[in-house]
Motif scaffolding. Sequence first.
Motif, PDB file in Angstrom:
ATOM      1  N   SER A  53     -29.216-167.873  25.861  1.00 52.17           N
ATOM      2  CA  SER A  53     -27.839-167.699  25.419  1.00 52.17           C
ATOM      3  C   SER A  53     -27.200-166.589  26.246  1.00 52.17           C
ATOM      4  O   SER A  53     -27.903-165.836  26.919  1.00 52.17           O
ATOM      5  CB  SER A  53     -27.769-167.363  23.926  1.00 52.17           C
ATOM      6  OG  SER A  53     -28.462-166.154  23.643  1.00 52.17           O
ATOM      7  N   ARG A  54     -25.891-166.507  26.189  1.00 51.57           N
ATOM      8  CA  ARG A  54     -25.189-165.479  26.941  1.00 51.57           C
ATOM      9  C   ARG A  54     -24.039-164.935  26.117  1.00 51.57           C
ATOM     10  O   ARG A  54     -23.480-165.630  25.264  1.00 51.57           O
ATOM     11  CB  ARG A  54     -24.681-166.026  28.274  1.00 51.57           C
ATOM     12  CG  ARG A  54     -23.614-167.109  28.156  1.00 51.57           C
ATOM     13  CD  ARG A  54     -23.328-167.737  29.522  1.00 51.57           C
ATOM     14  NE  ARG A  54     -22.736-166.780  30.443  1.00 51.57           N
ATOM     15  CZ  ARG A  54     -22.683-166.964  31.760  1.00 51.57           C
ATOM     16  NH1 ARG A  54     -23.200-168.057  32.297  1.00 51.57           N
ATOM     17  NH2 ARG A  54     -22.110-166.063  32.533  1.00 51.57           N
ATOM     18  N   ASP A  55     -23.664-163.699  26.406  1.00 46.40           N
ATOM     19  CA  ASP A  55     -22.516-163.056  25.785  1.00 46.40           C
ATOM     20  C   ASP A  55     -21.669-162.504  26.925  1.00 46.40           C
ATOM     21  O   ASP A  55     -21.980-161.441  27.481  1.00 46.40           O
ATOM     22  CB  ASP A  55     -22.968-161.950  24.837  1.00 46.40           C
ATOM     23  CG  ASP A  55     -21.829-161.336  24.046  1.00 46.40           C
ATOM     24  OD1 ASP A  55     -20.667-161.412  24.510  1.00 46.40           O
ATOM     25  OD2 ASP A  55     -22.087-160.755  22.993  1.00 46.40           O
ATOM     26  N   ASN A  56     -20.632-163.225  27.291  1.00 45.27           N
ATOM     27  CA  ASN A  56     -19.811-162.808  28.424  1.00 45.27           C
ATOM     28  C   ASN A  56     -19.070-161.504  28.144  1.00 45.27           C
ATOM     29  O   ASN A  56     -18.747-160.768  29.076  1.00 45.27           O
ATOM     30  CB  ASN A  56     -18.828-163.914  28.794  1.00 45.27           C
ATOM     31  CG  ASN A  56     -19.506-165.089  29.471  1.00 45.27           C
ATOM     32  OD1 ASN A  56     -20.643-164.989  29.940  1.00 45.27           O
ATOM     33  ND2 ASN A  56     -18.819-166.211  29.518  1.00 45.27           N
ATOM     34  N   ALA A  57     -18.808-161.208  26.885  1.00 42.21           N
ATOM     35  CA  ALA A  57     -18.125-159.951  26.542  1.00 42.21           C
ATOM     36  C   ALA A  57     -19.022-158.745  26.789  1.00 42.21           C
ATOM     37  O   ALA A  57     -18.535-157.645  27.064  1.00 42.21           O
ATOM     38  CB  ALA A  57     -17.678-159.983  25.092  1.00 42.21           C
ATOM     39  N   LYS A  58     -20.327-158.969  26.698  1.00 39.59           N
ATOM     40  CA  LYS A  58     -21.285-157.871  26.890  1.00 39.59           C
ATOM     41  C   LYS A  58     -21.990-157.945  28.245  1.00 39.59           C
ATOM     42  O   LYS A  58     -22.849-157.114  28.538  1.00 39.59           O
ATOM     43  CB  LYS A  58     -22.330-157.886  25.771  1.00 39.59           C
ATOM     44  CG  LYS A  58     -21.760-157.597  24.396  1.00 39.59           C
ATOM     45  CD  LYS A  58     -22.853-157.561  23.347  1.00 39.59           C
ATOM     46  CE  LYS A  58     -22.280-157.225  21.972  1.00 39.59           C
ATOM     47  NZ  LYS A  58     -23.335-157.189  20.926  1.00 39.59           N
ATOM     48  N   SER A 118     -18.929-163.662  34.053  1.00 39.87           N
ATOM     49  CA  SER A 118     -18.515-164.921  33.424  1.00 39.87           C
ATOM     50  C   SER A 118     -18.397-166.062  34.426  1.00 39.87           C
ATOM     51  O   SER A 118     -18.344-167.231  34.032  1.00 39.87           O
ATOM     52  CB  SER A 118     -17.192-164.728  32.697  1.00 39.87           C
ATOM     53  OG  SER A 118     -16.180-164.317  33.603  1.00 39.87           O
ATOM     54  N   TYR A 125     -29.690-163.695  27.245  1.00 37.45           N
ATOM     55  CA  TYR A 125     -30.851-163.508  26.370  1.00 37.45           C
ATOM     56  C   TYR A 125     -31.800-164.698  26.473  1.00 37.45           C
ATOM     57  O   TYR A 125     -31.395-165.814  26.814  1.00 37.45           O
ATOM     58  CB  TYR A 125     -30.392-163.361  24.921  1.00 37.45           C
ATOM     59  CG  TYR A 125     -29.323-162.319  24.729  1.00 37.45           C
ATOM     60  CD1 TYR A 125     -27.983-162.680  24.628  1.00 37.45           C
ATOM     61  CD2 TYR A 125     -29.648-160.967  24.660  1.00 37.45           C
ATOM     62  CE1 TYR A 125     -26.994-161.732  24.463  1.00 37.45           C
ATOM     63  CE2 TYR A 125     -28.662-160.004  24.497  1.00 37.45           C
ATOM     64  CZ  TYR A 125     -27.342-160.396  24.401  1.00 37.45           C
ATOM     65  OH  TYR A 125     -26.366-159.447  24.249  1.00 37.45           O
ATOM     66  N   SER A 160     -33.707-159.543  26.894  1.00 36.63           N
ATOM     67  CA  SER A 160     -32.301-159.303  27.210  1.00 36.63           C
ATOM     68  C   SER A 160     -32.171-158.956  28.678  1.00 36.63           C
ATOM     69  O   SER A 160     -33.093-158.394  29.276  1.00 36.63           O
ATOM     70  CB  SER A 160     -31.747-158.147  26.369  1.00 36.63           C
ATOM     71  OG  SER A 160     -31.834-158.419  24.987  1.00 36.63           O
TER      72      SER A 160
END
Length: 123
Positions: A71-76, A30, A80, A21
Amino acid sequence: QVQLVESGGGLVQAGGSLRLSCAASGFTFSSYALGWFRQGPGKEREFVAAIIRGGGSTYYTDSVKGRFTISRDNAKNAVYLQMNSLKPEDTAVYACAAERLYRGATADYWDYWGQGTQVTVSS
């Protein structure tokens, strides 16, 4: 202040899995492409994987295709790297990086870097 902080490295046996992570702060997450690079013992830094701003496209070096997933989580504000079927040759320090406009795998293109996390794969 821009920060990229990696976690999730460790020691794993060949064939095992790890999930890295990278938590980002200090820039508009973003709006950036995110990537992972690695540097093994006695080796030059090499590109591993990248994901563009919207997450619609991903890129991998040939040696990890089919085994690693970025992968990515723009909210967080996180990116990863899921690593499966690990091999001893995957042993390296893995660092995440951010680039305003994805131009390719050349490390000089990337704007921000984390310190890295050690991944060791035993045979």
